[in-house]
Scaffold this motif. Structure first.
Motif, PDB file in Angstrom:
ATOM      1  N   ARG A  42       0.820  -1.213   0.000  1.00  0.00           N
ATOM      2  CA  ARG A  42       0.000   0.000   0.000  1.00  0.00           C
ATOM      3  C   ARG A  42       0.855   1.264   0.000  1.00  0.00           C
ATOM      4  NH1 ARG A  42      -4.783  -0.052   4.282  1.00  0.00           N
ATOM      5  NH2 ARG A  42      -3.166  -0.681   5.757  1.00  0.00           N
ATOM      6  N   LEU A  43       1.956   1.249   0.732  1.00  0.00           N
ATOM      7  CA  LEU A  43       2.844   2.407   0.806  1.00  0.00           C
ATOM      8  C   LEU A  43       3.801   2.370  -0.373  1.00  0.00           C
ATOM      9  CD1 LEU A  43       4.005   4.843   2.359  1.00  0.00           C
ATOM     10  CD2 LEU A  43       5.423   3.228   3.651  1.00  0.00           C
ATOM     11  N   VAL A  44       3.747   3.393  -1.241  1.00  0.00           N
ATOM     12  CA  VAL A  44       4.561   3.380  -2.465  1.00  0.00           C
ATOM     13  C   VAL A  44       5.459   4.599  -2.617  1.00  0.00           C
ATOM     14  CG1 VAL A  44       2.944   1.942  -3.756  1.00  0.00           C
ATOM     15  CG2 VAL A  44       2.684   4.433  -3.793  1.00  0.00           C
ATOM     16  N   GLY A  45       5.243   5.644  -1.830  1.00  0.00           N
ATOM     17  CA  GLY A  45       6.057   6.829  -2.017  1.00  0.00           C
ATOM     18  C   GLY A  45       5.863   7.833  -0.903  1.00  0.00           C
ATOM     19  N   ARG A  46       6.552   8.950  -1.044  1.00  0.00           N
ATOM     20  CA  ARG A  46       6.465  10.045  -0.092  1.00  0.00           C
ATOM     21  C   ARG A  46       6.155  11.330  -0.849  1.00  0.00           C
ATOM     22  NH1 ARG A  46       6.944   9.070   5.644  1.00  0.00           N
ATOM     23  NH2 ARG A  46       7.655   6.912   5.777  1.00  0.00           N
ATOM     24  N   TYR A  50       6.314  17.507   2.422  1.00  0.00           N
ATOM     25  CA  TYR A  50       6.285  17.041   3.806  1.00  0.00           C
ATOM     26  C   TYR A  50       6.747  15.595   3.967  1.00  0.00           C
ATOM     27  CZ  TYR A  50       3.427  21.224   4.473  1.00  0.00           C
ATOM     28  OH  TYR A  50       2.969  22.511   4.504  1.00  0.00           O
ATOM     29  N   HIS A  51       6.996  14.907   2.883  1.00  0.00           N
ATOM     30  CA  HIS A  51       7.413  13.502   2.934  1.00  0.00           C
ATOM     31  C   HIS A  51       6.395  12.644   3.681  1.00  0.00           C
ATOM     32  CE1 HIS A  51      11.650  13.698   1.358  1.00  0.00           C
ATOM     33  NE2 HIS A  51      11.358  14.982   1.489  1.00  0.00           N
ATOM     34  N   ARG A  52       5.126  12.942   3.450  1.00  0.00           N
ATOM     35  CA  ARG A  52       4.084  12.135   4.071  1.00  0.00           C
ATOM     36  C   ARG A  52       3.928  10.811   3.314  1.00  0.00           C
ATOM     37  NH1 ARG A  52       0.321  14.370   7.561  1.00  0.00           N
ATOM     38  NH2 ARG A  52      -1.369  13.102   6.687  1.00  0.00           N
ATOM     39  N   PRO A  53       3.594   9.729   3.999  1.00  0.00           N
ATOM     40  CA  PRO A  53       3.405   8.438   3.328  1.00  0.00           C
ATOM     41  C   PRO A  53       2.254   8.522   2.330  1.00  0.00           C
ATOM     42  CG  PRO A  53       3.516   8.179   5.717  1.00  0.00           C
ATOM     43  CD  PRO A  53       3.370   9.639   5.447  1.00  0.00           C
ATOM     44  N   PRO A 100      16.177   7.183   5.165  1.00  0.00           N
ATOM     45  CA  PRO A 100      16.931   6.163   4.430  1.00  0.00           C
ATOM     46  C   PRO A 100      16.057   5.084   3.790  1.00  0.00           C
ATOM     47  CG  PRO A 100      16.972   5.654   6.758  1.00  0.00           C
ATOM     48  CD  PRO A 100      16.228   6.949   6.631  1.00  0.00           C
ATOM     49  N   ALA A 101      14.765   5.004   4.190  1.00  0.00           N
ATOM     50  CA  ALA A 101      13.905   3.955   3.650  1.00  0.00           C
ATOM     51  C   ALA A 101      12.484   4.482   3.531  1.00  0.00           C
ATOM     52  CB  ALA A 101      13.937   2.716   4.540  1.00  0.00           C
ATOM     53  N   LEU A 102      11.678   3.763   2.739  1.00  0.00           N
ATOM     54  CA  LEU A 102      10.296   4.196   2.526  1.00  0.00           C
ATOM     55  C   LEU A 102       9.492   4.141   3.817  1.00  0.00           C
ATOM     56  CD1 LEU A 102       8.087   5.069   0.563  1.00  0.00           C
ATOM     57  CD2 LEU A 102       7.703   2.661   0.021  1.00  0.00           C
ATOM     58  N   GLY A 103       9.663   3.070   4.594  1.00  0.00           N
ATOM     59  CA  GLY A 103       8.893   2.925   5.834  1.00  0.00           C
ATOM     60  C   GLY A 103       9.327   3.877   6.914  1.00  0.00           C
ATOM     61  N   PHE A 104      10.616   4.226   6.922  1.00  0.00           N
ATOM     62  CA  PHE A 104      11.126   5.193   7.888  1.00  0.00           C
ATOM     63  C   PHE A 104      11.899   6.258   7.144  1.00  0.00           C
ATOM     64  CE2 PHE A 104      14.501   6.840  10.647  1.00  0.00           C
ATOM     65  CZ  PHE A 104      13.726   7.366  11.673  1.00  0.00           C
TER      66      PHE A 104
END
Length: 982
Positions: A42-46, A50-53, A100-104
């Motif tokens: 489901r999470l594909v970008g930022r 604001y770099h929101r998920p 450094p990563a999509l999740g964080f």
């Protein structure tokens, strides 16, 4: 989400791909987006600011969130919409704009700074202190700009350009486009059908509505087969028409091999320039969302997209225990998503509809007169808040939410000629206006014909009407029975509340940002767009534009039509620079033109130089010569002592023929050409309309109605274009025809005191004596036993010289023959360096002197501007300002023979301060003269005609040099001209 039965995918094969290094599987027929959803991603970008998920929002080219990097190494391509990427085995994709990563993502700290990064932040912050802009602000902005990264390696793929012509261009392969193409194809018209998808059908592929009680895909397949069988129809799938231009020209990009792991010998993409007599825009419509607090959670998507993923790609929201789906819609179309999901076994918890009279159309719970007012789940939706009309609010645990706020016609191409959309209160949307590109009609959902029946009928009638304009009769085809229930939305644009409600997902623009824009008086839609950066990303406002206008309308108290709208410009979707270049990269960026003697010169070891598009021999080094000057000095000396040969084919050659050719040339040249006798050549100067000299050359008269004009190499195309414009537009009544023959004739300069002796050995029987063939004579004759040729006795070296022209294919052989025949005469090939030295020694002006800012008077050619006739630029050349200019072309030699003369140096009176106001001229050309044994130069000097013998200073601040030069005649060699007339 998860995979279910059905869908238009090939389950017999699996395709492996990676996302952020994780190995996943999909099937042929998938897009990257559908495959990601099927694998539970489901999470594909930022988001950008604001770099929101962010998760996948749509299923088409309007996607603002799912921008990914594709490929690795040199083939890495950023900012590609996952929703339009056709899945293939081995596809490597990665998320972007995270570290450094999509999740964080550590840069998500920007979200905490949101109160300080409001609308207009950039404009307010980066204005002061002024000194910070170049040292602090600009470098920081440049580092932060963009989402993905370029590989910074040469693109390994090939691209192409092509030209197509048709009677009717149909843009879009949905129901309207298919009906239009079928109508025109059966009528025998030349048809091009272009669709951006890899399958025809458009929205029919995403719906369950039958056509003639059969699946819509059956009708699509039948029409596709018929179109393929018609020789007058060309179907371009994977092709986006990105722009409408003048004269019925449309730009289109065909993704030929983007769906292949390795394109191999194929081009990757093709740029088509389509010239269409008429066009039908059937590009469909884009669903709009409804902003509410935290409506950007991954798992929230457009309801129509959710339905498309379920019906076309067999991907439904996750149905594991405890995970449920809801739909938030202000129109009946949103309810269709719930109906289709229920039919596929999905647990649809509720449909939330703000309409008090919302109908319950299926087996699901309906919350009428209710709104979604909040959402939870930072990396993925976990629950939504539902608020009812009486103020009651409760939370529902859901894993996905489909949102539908109505549909916006895709009218972008209809605005490309500044056609302004027109608001339709009945459709609650903007429709194409009447002032779009000429010859373009709009049909289907793009014209507000939202039902399948209306789209089919509208497409067929649009094609029929377009062909009628061309005199082609077309009958309406028998169209299938289709659904005809319009889904007009209630004007409910956003949910009011305190939380941030996102309007533009990619640029992080909220309802509050638009409100702030209004408070700061940015109420003009153009100002609001730029103040908030709304609609300025890859989706170009497709998902946000109308919603933002509606919000501004509410804030200002004006109706949406009075609030205004922005219009659109090409491209409709992003276009790679690679395909715009069409393969014109590396050596193809500026294709090289080779002279007829190139092969011979290469065999002699010539060093070549790029002159415009031409590769010309610069000099011919011989064994023992360790410096280029040694070779050039030898070539110059050999030419002045014996005979030298140089390929001058690159000089422009224009044949001018016709009864009025002489009169025409009188108007083109500043001097008179009509009095030129047959068999003679005259030097001429051409002026621009403002009186400035822009080219020189010769004009040879081969017959009463036949002239050959030569131009400089650099201006060959410009002169021909200007002459053709004058012929067609200024004096169309003159009987004159032009043709460029630069490439048709190989031309070789034969210069030096032994030139006549050499030519006598190859010319067939012609008398070349001074009496029979004097200076500035010309003739058509034969050489080497019958080869037709043209001979001109002209000299730019100051020596006895000729130029001999033969058909281009014989140029290489002629050069070899003359070098062989003149071996005992000292026949020597010389290149462009020696050519330059010879002409500077003789004082002939060339491109350095005729550089677009000099007059004939400055060049010493003022008397050539005839006062007895009119010509282009002649009157303007006599303007007071130009006539008063005393700068003249002079020769310059160093007082100390060991000093250098550097072109570009500026001239000052000896002892004067070297400032702009005391500048007296500049040096245009410089070289070492073997004849004089010192450097020499040509330049323009104030009062130059009367300063012979004076010493001036040549200042060269770039190299920190100042040289004393003596002013001399620009004719360093044989100023009386005896040699060339001998």
């Amino acid at each position: 989400m998860s995979r279910i039965e059905g869908g238009l995918i090939d389950r017999s094969r699996s395709l492996g791909f990676t996302f952020d290094g994780k190995r996943l599987k999909g099937h042929p027929g998938d897009t990257l987006a559908s495959a990601l959803l099927a694998n539970g991603v489901r999470l594909v970008g930022r988001s950008f600011k604001y770099h929101r998920p962010r998760g996948i929002l749509s299923a088409g080219s309007e996607e603002p969130n799912a921008l990914v990097e594709l490929g690795t190494g040199a083939r890495r391509e950023p900012n590609t919409r996952a929703t339009v990427v056709e899945l293939f085995d081995g596809l490597a994709a990665s998320s972007q704009n995270r570290w450094p990563a999509l999740g964080f993502d550590a840069l998500a700290v920007n979200d905490m700074l949101a109160p300080f990064l409001t609308a207009g932040f950039y404009y307010k912050t980066f204005m002061w202190p002024k000194s910070f802009w170049e040292t602090v602000y600009e470098p920081a902005i440049r580092r932060a700009a963009g989402l993905g990264r370029l590989s910074m390696q040469p693109d390994p793929d090939a691209y192409d350009k092509g030209f197509l012509h048709c009677d009717l261009l149909v843009i879009g392969g949905g129901p309207a486009g298919l009906a239009a193409a079928l109508t025109a194809g059966r009528a025998g018209a030349r048809v091009i059908l272009a669709d951006e998808d890899f399958r025809l059908g458009g929205r029919l592929l995403a719906e369950t509505h039958p056509l003639d009680d059969a699946p819509a895909t059956d009708w699509v397949a039948a029409v596709e087969a018929e179109l393929a069988s018609l020789p007058n129809v060309r179907v371009l799938s994977r092709t986006t028409v990105f722009g409408a231009f003048d004269h019925g020209i449309y730009g289109a990009v065909q993704r030929v091999a983007d769906h292949l792991p390795d394109p191999g010998a194929q081009v990757r993409q093709s740029l088509w320039r389509i010239t269409a007599r008429r066009a039908v825009l059937a590009a469909g419509a884009t669903e709009r969302h409804i902003p509410f607090a935290d409506n950007d959670r991954p798992g929230i998507m457009l309801a129509g997209a959710m339905r498309a993923y379920a019906n076309r790609w067999a991907v439904t929201p996750l149905t594991r225990p405890g995970q449920r789906v809801a739909v938030f819609a202000n129109n009946d179309d949103g309810h269709r998503t719930a109906i289709d999901l229920v039919a596929r076994g999905v647990n649809v918890l509720a449909v939330i509809d703000p309409r008090p009279d919302a109908p319950r159309l299926g087996e699901y719970q309906l919350f009428a007169a209710a709104q979604v007012t909040g959402a939870r789940g930072r990396l993925g939706l976990s629950s939504i808040e539902v608020t009812h009309a009486d103020g009651r609010a409760h939370w529902l645990e859901v894993s996905a939410l489909g949102v539908s706020g109505g549909w916006n016609p895709n009218l972008h191409l209809a605005s490309h000629h500044r056609g302004r959309p027109v608001w339709s209160e009945g459709h609650k949307a903007f429709l194409p206006g009447p002032d779009g590109p000429a010859g373009l009609s709009v049909a289907g959902a793009a014209a507000g014909q939202g039902t399948t029946h209306a789209a089919l009928t509208g497409g067929a009638r649009a094609a029929q009407g377009a062909l009628a304009d061309l005199g082609i009769a077309a009958a309406l085809p028998a169209l299938p029975a289709a659904e005809d229930r319009p889904a007009i939305p209630t004007p409910f644009w956003h949910v009011k509340g305190r939380g941030r409600a996102w309007v533009d997902f990619q640029n992080d623009v909220t309802v509050k940002d638009i409100a702030l824009s209004r408070r700061e008086n940015m109420t003009s839609v153009e100002h609001m767009k730029r103040w908030t950066t709304l609609g300025m990303a890859t989706d170009q406002g497709k998902t946000a534009n109308v919603t933002a206008l509606a919000v501004m309308s509410e804030l200002t108290g004006k109706a949406i039509p009075q609030t205004g709208t922005t219009i659109f410009r090409p491209p409709y979707t992003p276009v790679s620079l690679g395909v715009l270049g069409g393969g014109d990269t590396g050596p193809h960026f500026r294709p090289r033109r080779l002279t007829p003697t190139h092969a011979w010169a290469k065999a002699q070891g010539a060093v070549f130089v790029e002159v415009g598009q031409w590769m010309r021999a610069q000099y011919f080094p011989r064994p023992g010569e360790t410096h280029w000057r040694q070779s050039v000095d030898r070539e110059v000396t050999a030419t002045r002592a014996g005979v030298g040969l140089c390929d001058v084919t690159t000089l422009g050659k224009i044949d001018v023929q016709g009864r009025d050719a002489a009169a025409f040339l009188d108007r083109i040249y500043a001097n008179t050409m009509s009095t030129l006798a047959v068999g003679r050549v005259r030097y001429g100067v051409m002026l621009r309309e403002d009186g400035i000299a822009y080219d020189d050359g010769t004009c040879a008269r081969l017959a009463e109605d036949h002239f050959v004009v030569t131009t400089t190499t650099a201006n060959a195309g410009l002169v021909y274009r200007n002459m053709e414009f004058a012929r067609q537009c200024l004096w169309p009544d003159l009987d004159v025809q032009l043709i460029s023959t630069t490439d048709a004739w190989a031309q070789i300069s034969v210069a030096g005191p032994r030139a006549r002796d050499l030519l006598a050995r190859i010319v067939d029987g012609a008398d070349l004596s001074n009496a029979s063939f004097p200076f500035m004579a010309c003739a058509e004759l034969t050489v080497c036993g019958g080869l037709r040729a043209r001979l001109f006795r002209i000299s730019f070296s100051g020596e006895l010289a000729y130029e001999i022209a033969v058909p281009a294919r014989y140029g290489n052989a002629l050069m070899a023959r003359m070098i062989e025949a003149g071996a005992d005469l000292g026949a020597t090939p010389y290149g462009t360096e020696a050519l330059g030295v010879l002409r500077i020694e003789k004082g002939h002006a060339a491109g350095n002197e005729i550089n677009g800012q000099t007059t004939a008077q400055m060049l010493g050619l003022g008397k050539m501007v005839s006062t007895k006739k009119d010509a282009i630029g002649a009157v303007m050349s006599r303007r007071e300002g130009l006539a008063a200019d005393t700068r003249r072309l002079v020769g310059l030699v160093p007082v100390d023979p060991a000093e250098r003369v550097v072109a570009g140096s500026h001239l000052f009176a000896e002892g004067a301060a070297q400032r702009t106001e005391t500048d007296q001229g500049w040096i245009t050309s410089a070289c070492f003269s073997p004849h004089l044994g010192t450097h020499i130069g040509l330049g323009f000097l104030v009062d130059g005609a009367g300063r012979t013998g004076e010493v001036v200073i040549a200042a060269n601040p770039v190299e920190g040099m100042a040289v004393r030069l003596r002013v001399v005649s620009p004719h360093f060699v044989d100023p009386e001209g005896g040699r060339l007339r001998d």
